[in-house]
Scaffold this motif. Structure first.
Motif, PDB file in Angstrom:
ATOM      1  N   ASN A  91      16.859  16.016  32.601  1.00  0.00           N
ATOM      2  CA  ASN A  91      16.736  15.180  31.418  1.00  0.00           C
ATOM      3  C   ASN A  91      15.669  15.812  30.538  1.00  0.00           C
ATOM      4  N   ASP A 132      20.341  10.473  40.892  1.00  0.00           N
ATOM      5  CA  ASP A 132      21.694  10.930  40.566  1.00  0.00           C
ATOM      6  C   ASP A 132      22.286  11.605  41.805  1.00  0.00           C
ATOM      7  N   ARG A 148      31.056  17.420  30.664  1.00  0.00           N
ATOM      8  CA  ARG A 148      30.944  16.420  31.718  1.00  0.00           C
ATOM      9  C   ARG A 148      32.284  16.008  32.305  1.00  0.00           C
ATOM     10  N   PHE A 166      25.735   7.199  26.125  1.00  0.00           N
ATOM     11  CA  PHE A 166      24.919   7.654  24.996  1.00  0.00           C
ATOM     12  C   PHE A 166      25.619   7.435  23.645  1.00  0.00           C
ATOM     13  N   GLU A 191      26.234  18.204  32.120  1.00  0.00           N
ATOM     14  CA  GLU A 191      25.691  17.587  30.907  1.00  0.00           C
ATOM     15  C   GLU A 191      25.184  18.668  29.961  1.00  0.00           C
ATOM     16  N   MET A 218      25.709   1.842  33.873  1.00  0.00           N
ATOM     17  CA  MET A 218      24.827   2.535  32.918  1.00  0.00           C
ATOM     18  C   MET A 218      25.536   2.656  31.584  1.00  0.00           C
ATOM     19  N   LYS A 234      29.414   4.761  35.604  1.00  0.00           N
ATOM     20  CA  LYS A 234      28.877   5.135  34.294  1.00  0.00           C
ATOM     21  C   LYS A 234      29.869   6.044  33.606  1.00  0.00           C
ATOM     22  N   HIS A 235      29.814   6.217  32.331  1.00  0.00           N
ATOM     23  CA  HIS A 235      28.856   5.677  31.374  1.00  0.00           C
ATOM     24  C   HIS A 235      29.656   4.697  30.547  1.00  0.00           C
ATOM     25  N   ASP A 251      21.157   4.585  29.496  1.00  0.00           N
ATOM     26  CA  ASP A 251      21.030   5.975  29.929  1.00  0.00           C
ATOM     27  C   ASP A 251      19.631   6.450  29.538  1.00  0.00           C
TER      28      ASP A 251
HETATM   29  C1  NOJ Z   1      21.340  11.364  31.692  1.00  0.00           C
HETATM   30  C2  NOJ Z   1      22.751  11.285  32.196  1.00  0.00           C
HETATM   31  O1  NOJ Z   1      23.634  11.030  31.131  1.00  0.00           O
HETATM   32  C3  NOJ Z   1      22.969  10.228  33.261  1.00  0.00           C
HETATM   33  O2  NOJ Z   1      24.253  10.366  33.769  1.00  0.00           O
HETATM   34  C4  NOJ Z   1      21.924  10.333  34.341  1.00  0.00           C
HETATM   35  O3  NOJ Z   1      22.151   9.356  35.318  1.00  0.00           O
HETATM   36  C5  NOJ Z   1      20.568  10.176  33.705  1.00  0.00           C
HETATM   37  N1  NOJ Z   1      20.365  11.253  32.755  1.00  0.00           N
HETATM   38  C6  NOJ Z   1      19.443  10.146  34.726  1.00  0.00           C
HETATM   39  O4  NOJ Z   1      19.243  11.397  35.284  1.00  0.00           O
END
Ligand code: NOJ
Length: 762
Positions: free
Chosen positions: A76, A131, A189, A275, A516, A272, A228-229, A307
């Motif tokens: 992240n 994760d 993704r 974005f 990602e 979750m 998610k998401h 997220d």
């Molecule tokens: C961003 C990612 O989109 C998400 O899938 C992940 O769980 C979070 N970061 C936390 O690492």
């Protein structure tokens, strides 16, 4: 083995009368929407008592989950202020954190928990998340690869094993499964989900939730799942990461939401937010999604987490004026917890005091977090999953490693096998293994293997050596690096191939190219590897290509023309062993493509269940048809495609009643005949097409899968049952119902094959 047809709605399979069903009940949908405001949860005296005693600051803290100061992975972006170990311990002591994520050090997590339950004022336990996407120390194939098994039960088993292992590192909660339906392979993704199909995605989503959560969420070895998401992330425009999404609600409900519904029906107690925005409303502050649909219609009782810093990102979206505005909008919409950010913690108390935010709203979210902690058994047993000894017995347990090999074998798809080049003989032919991944394990695991151990993964070279034993006539040459030529590399590879009978090229994407933040305009093999393939192919030797990738690829030149192609994704810890199992015929391939391979990158988004359009490509004439001028609309390899080492012939598709009336149940069957000389595991697929509808329906939709074992020469009937709910689609008033009319059906080995039959629903 047939896997179940999911309930149409609600958690139990229901019988609907034909009239009620066909009526479509616009009225019901209206009622559901009217009930949409989340209902209060039945009070839990312990939690209500806590809430009465909590300060606003403590409540806001329960809505804040922070990156662990010991987080090992830079997955992240850097946060506003990253806590140190000391900060975290002090925050916990003051009751200022609900939990931490991506910290894999059990001793530190245990110490934090001790501080929480012994030294903080209210003794509220922490929750530890991570994760855990496709295993932890034992790494299973990437989720997209595993989806190629078309086997939800396998996905349940690997999720279960991942939970057993990860929970031994002090974790309670996984930010998984990712269940975004993705139809544009430019999006990095794609790798995390189950591919382009919603029906398959829903079954796999439910299975993974069941696997992570186990039978008892309070058990030491279960992980809270977090589908998610939510929602529509797989629909980012142009396949560009974090991009805007503009999907009509009908499509959202028909394609993107069913895996979520299935995951919640399977018991997932968290989700979750995505974005992206949908039609201008970011998901993190999307009341329609987070409250009306999720809690109102679906009666979801868990918690919603943002997220990473997506509450703050409401400002960049242009949806919130400043941080305070973002907090109000997110919380009001139904986003209970802010992830990786202290934005809720810093703003909520003042916002409540200034009456910009109702305290009842904060209580509601805090209540949900506390209830989830309770459901995990954390109040009774705060040290659950924090026993350092358990790791000794659990990590990389032999049955887990065996499962990783089984899952990897079942994930590999045989795309092409000219002249039955595969399986390769163990003796009598010399083999040249060429390519950057041949000796490599650094790229074996794939994205999202955060605490995985690539150094303990099995490379192709190791797998082949183990399969053939010492002295086998084979050579191993890299030829190039994943993204760069190496001096003399191609020449060395060509020499090795000239000395051999068969060349096996192991090519494709390095890890960094999918996952990602890995969207790309061109879904091709890196140029230096393509050059290597051209040089190897020019020798004229029989050529097997093994692909490594996190998405469908647009294949060209020597790779596309190879005699045999295996699609192998990122297979995880047991990569090399699983590949050797298939190469030498110890295991017959059985994987099927969960994503369509296009002819060229520019065709993306490219998926099998597209609409017909008014000018479908129906023959060889290209003019005035819905297609690109250079390439056909036919996939290079279709969704559902995958060969075995035998040849299975499909007979006519038969329908039990051409005009079904009784209970509206239709049986669809076909005979499968193994015409080859080897046993085959065939994955028979049922597809349906509704010919005429008020909202036009895809040319085909997957509605069933059966796995069939066939001995050489053996014939077996497969039979699927279609019920009214299976024929339903979302209508303009958002009601889900089946129409009268003609339905085409196929039992087929892929989305573009099989023999068609038709029935008419009166
Ligand atoms: C961003 C990612 O989109 C998400 O899938 C992940 O769980 C979070 N970061 C936390 O690492």
């Amino acid at each position: 083995m047939d896997f179940d047809i999911l309930p149409f709605s609600g958690s139990a399979r229901r019988k609907l009368s034909r009239r009620a069903f066909l009526a479509g009940s616009a009225a019901l949908a209206t009622v559901a929407r009217a009930l949409a405001a989340a209902r209060p949860l039945a009070p839990d005296p312990h939690i209500e008592d806590l809430l009465r005693r909590m300060t606003l600051e403590e409540k806001a803290a329960q809505l804040s989950i922070f990156r662990s100061p010991i987080s090992s992975a830079a997955i992240n972006p850097q946060g506003r202020r990253e806590p140190t170990r000391e900060d975290a311990m002090e925050d916990v002591r003051r009751g200022l954190a609900a939990g931490y994520f991506n910290g894999f050090d059990i001793a530190f997590n245990r110490e934090l928990q001790r501080i929480a339950v012994e030294e903080s004022r209210l003794r509220i336990p922490l929750i530890f998340a991570a994760d855990v996407i496709h295993g932890l120390k034992t790494t299973y194939p990437i989720p997209l690869g595993e989806a190629a098994s078309f086997d939800p039960e396998l996905c349940r088993r690997t999720a279960r094993a991942a939970a057993e292992e990860a929970s031994a590192f002090g974790l309670h909660w996984t930010f998984a499964p990712a269940i975004d339906v993705a139809r544009d392979e430019r999006w990095g993704r794609v790798l995390e989900g189950a591919g382009e199909d919603s029906w398959l995605g829903a079954r796999i989503a439910a299975a993974r939730v069941r696997g992570f959560q186990g039978d008892d969420l309070r058990a030491d070895d279960s992980l809270l799942a977090c589908p998610k998401h939510f929602a529509g992330y797989g629909g980012v425009e142009g396949g560009m990461e974090y991009n805007t999404v503009d999907i009509p609600e009908t499509e959202l409900r028909q394609v993107h939401l069913p895996p979520f519904k299935a995951a919640f029906d399977a018991g997932a107690l968290s989700t979750m937010t995505a974005f992206n925005d949908i039609a201008g409303v970011p998901c993190t502050a999307n009341r329609r999604l987070l409250t009306e649909i999720l809690r109102g219609e679906w009666r979801f009782r868990g918690l919603v987490v943002s997220d990473f810093q997506s509450v703050r990102e409401l400002i960049d979206h242009g949806y919130a004026a400043d941080e305070a505005d973002a907090v109000v909008k997110a919380l009001d919409a139904g986003c209970d917890v802010a992830l990786g950010d202290d934005i809720y913690r810093r703003h909520i108390p003042a916002l409540v005091r200034k009456r910009r935010l109702a305290e009842a709203k904060v209580n509601e979210s805090a209540r949900r977090v506390l209830r989830v902690k309770k459901a995990l058994g954390l109040f009774e047993n705060p040290y659950r999953s924090l026993d350092p000894d358990r790791r000794k017995y659990v990590v990389r347990r032999p049955d887990m490693v065996a499962l990783a090999r089984e899952a990897a074998r079942k994930s590999i798809v045989l795309l092409k096998n000219k002249n039955d080049l595969l399986p390769l003989p163990r003796t009598g032919k010399s083999l040249a293994f060429i390519g950057p991944y041949v000796p490599d394990t650094a790229q074996a695991l794939g994205a999202w293997a955060l605490d995985g151990e690539p150094e303990r993964a099995v490379s192709l070279e190791q797998g082949v050596r183990a399969a053939l034993g010492p002295g086998a006539p084979c050579s191993f040459t890299r030829g190039c690096a994943p993204e760069d030529a190496i001096p003399g590399g191609v020449e060395a590879a060509v020499r090795a191939v000239q000395d051999a009978d068969v060349a096996v090229l192991y090519l494709g994407e390095p890890e960094r190219m999918s996952g990602e933040s890995a969207s790309t305009t061109s879904i091709v093999i890196p140029p230096c590897q393509q050059d290597l393939a051209e040089a190897v192919a020019a020798t004229g030797k029989p050529l097997v290509v093994i692909l490594k990738h996190g998405r469908a690829l647009a294949l060209s030149g020597a790779v596309r023309a190879a005699d045999a192609i295996l699609c192998s994704w990122f297979l995880g810890s047991e990569s090399g062993n699983a590949l050797a199992d298939l190469l030498f015929g110890d295991f017959s391939p059985q994987g099927r493509l969960p994503v369509s391979f296009p002819q060229a990158s520019g065709q993306e988004p490219f998926y099998y269940d597209h609409r017909s359009t008014g000018r479908p490509q129906s023959d060889a004439i290209a003019a005035f048809k819905a297609r690109y001028t250079e390439v056909s609309n036919e996939p290079l390899f279709a969704f559902g495609h995958g060969l075995t080492y035998s040849t299975v012939e499909y007979g006519e598709t038969l329908v039990s009643a051409p005009r079904p009336t009784r209970n509206r149940v239709v049986k669809i069957s076909a005979q499968l005949l193994n015409k080859g000389r080897r046993a085959a595991h065939e994955t028979a697929q049922l597809y349906v097409h509704e010919r005429v509808a008020a909202i036009t329906q895809p040319v085909r939709q997957l509605k069933g899968v059966q796995h069939v074992e066939l001995a050489p020469g053996e014939a077996k009937m497969v039979e699927f049952t279609l019920r009214l709910p299976d024929l339903a689609h979302v209508h303009g008033n958002l009601a889900d119902r089946a129409d009268h009319g003609a339905y085409d059906v196929w039992i087929a080995p892929s989305a573009i094959s099989g023999r068609k039959a038709t029935f008419f629903l009166a």
